[in-house]
Design an enzyme around this catalytic site. Sequence first.
Site, short mmCIF file in Angstrom:
data_model
loop_
_atom_site.label_atom_id
_atom_site.label_comp_id
_atom_site.label_asym_id
_atom_site.label_seq_id
_atom_site.Cartn_x
_atom_site.Cartn_y
_atom_site.Cartn_z
N HIS A 119 0.84 -1.20 0.00
CA HIS A 119 0.00 0.00 0.00
C HIS A 119 0.88 1.25 0.00
CE1 HIS A 119 -3.31 -2.59 2.13
NE2 HIS A 119 -2.93 -3.08 0.98
N TYR A 123 1.23 4.48 -2.98
CA TYR A 123 1.03 5.93 -2.89
C TYR A 123 2.13 6.67 -3.65
CZ TYR A 123 -2.17 4.38 0.72
OH TYR A 123 -3.15 3.72 1.39
N ASP A 238 -7.80 -5.50 0.79
CA ASP A 238 -6.84 -5.97 1.79
C ASP A 238 -7.26 -5.53 3.19
OD1 ASP A 238 -5.29 -7.00 -0.27
OD2 ASP A 238 -3.91 -5.29 -0.32
FE LIG Z 1 -4.28 -2.64 6.89
FE LIG Z 2 -3.04 -0.61 4.34
#
Ligand SMILES: [Fe+2]
Ligand SMILES: [Fe+2]
Lengths: 376, 87
Positions: A119, A123, A238
Site C-alpha cells: 500500500h 502511494y 486488503d
Molecule cells: Fe491494513
Molecule cells: Fe493498508
Amino acid sequence: MSYSTFNKNQINPLHEPMFFGNSVNVARYDQQKHSIFEKLIEKQISFFWRPEEVDVSRDRVDFQALTESEKHIFISNLKYQTLLDSVQGRSPNIALLPIVSIPELETWIETWSFFETIHSRSYTHILRNLFTDPSEVFEDIVINEEIQKRANDISQYYDDLIFYTQLWQTHGEGVWEVDGEEHTVNMRELKKKLFLCINSVNALEAIRFYVSFACTFAFAERDLMEGNSKIIRLIARDENLHLVSTQQILNLWQYGKDDPEMKEIAEELREEALAIFMKAVEQEKQWAHYLFRNGSMIGLNEEMLCQYVEYIANMRMEAIGFDAPFKQRSNPLPWMNKYLVSDNVQVAPQEAEITSYLVGQIDSEVSAADLGDFEL
Amino acid sequence: MSQLYKVKVNGQHELTVDASQGTTLLEVMEQAGLEPHYHCRNGFCGACRVQLVSGEVDYVNDPLAFIRPGDCLACCCTAKTDLEINQ
Ligand SMILES: [Fe+2]
Ligand SMILES: [Fe+2]
Ligand code: FES
C-alpha cells in the site's frame, strides 16, 4: 523475559495463548490453535497485487482539471493514507511479533504487514505520476497539523505497548525508572496495553480508512482519477481482511476462547475501548471538516461524509460487541458498496503487464519434451 | 425439487426463499427490495452481519469474519429452516 528467535524449550503451541505465552519456535502449520489466521494468510496471499500493474497515467490529466478545493481533498486524502500505511507497514511487526505465541498468528502478522508495504509503495506510484517531484507532498505529512493530530492518536497505543514490552523483555517485571519517569511493568499491565492497542488498530483499519475511501470513490463516481481508484479498491479489499483479523482477536478474547485473563481485561477496559472508537469517529469528522474547508466536491460533502463515518462505526462496533452508538443506520453513500465488492476488484487486462496473468497460474506439468536438451 | 422457507426480516417483511436455488440471504433481501448492508459479498469483511433471531442457516463458503453467537453473515449463507432475522 527476554525474547529468543528460537525458543529452545519444548512447547505445545496448541496450549499457548495468542500473545504473551512462550515465544514461537518451530514455524509449523500442520496443527493450529486458531486456524482462522491460516485462512486469512491464504486469502491475503491470493490477493497479491503490484501497484505498477495499475496504469495511473490518465490521472494526471484529470488532476490538472480539478478545482483547487478538489485538489486539496484529493491530496490531503493521499497524505493521510500515506501516514496510516506508514504506521501499519511497521507497527504490527514491531509491536506484536515480540509477544506472539502461536505460529499461524505470527505468520499472519508478517503477511498483513507486508501487504501494508505494498500500500505504501502504491502511494508513491500514484504521486510520482501526478507530480514531477512529489517531495513536497511527502514532507508535509510530518508538518501538517491536521495530520499530526491523527498520527499521535494512531501511534500512541502501539508505542506504549512497544515501550513496555521492551522494558519487560530487558528488565522483567518491576518498577523501572526511565528518563526520570517511573513505569510499572507487570503482566497485567502489558496485557492491558495490548488490548487497547488492538482496539486502536481496529478503529484505524475499520473506520478511519473509510473516510479516505469515500473521497476516492466519489471521484471515481465522476469518472475521475480512475487509476487511483483502482489502486484504492485493491487496498480496501486488503483492509477488509486486516480489520476482520483484529475483530477475530478481540472476539476470541471476549468469548474466552483464548487467554482467560484477556477476557477479564476486555470486560474491565470496555469503556476505555469504547472511548478509543468514539474518539476515532470524532477525529474523522474533524478531518472531513478539514477536507471540505475550501468547498465540497460534486457528490460528496462534509455532512454526508460524517454520516458515513457514523454508519461504518455502528457496523464495526457491533461486530465486536458494542451497541451501535449512532442513529445513522442506513448507508448514506450507497454507491460505495460497488467499490468494496471483492469480485469487482480487477486490474483491467489491457492495463496489466503480462506477468500479472501468470501470478498463481504457473504450469505445474512438465514433460520430458519441455526440458529438451536441458542438462545438469 | 424446491425447498421453500419463510424468512422474516425485522419482524415486518415476510419473504419466501427457495433454498434449492442456493440464493443467499443477502440476495433474498435484495430481491425483496430491502437494502441489506454488505461490502465484500464474500464472507471476509463482516459488513453483512445480521441477527439470527430464530432458525438455522448453512454456509456456502467458509466465512473469515467472526460470527458472534446469535448472528449470521447474510452474504454467504442460505436458509436451512424458516428464519427470523434482524438488521
Ligand atoms: Fe491494513
Ligand atoms: Fe493498508
Ligand atoms: S459482505 Fe463481507 S462478509 Fe458478507
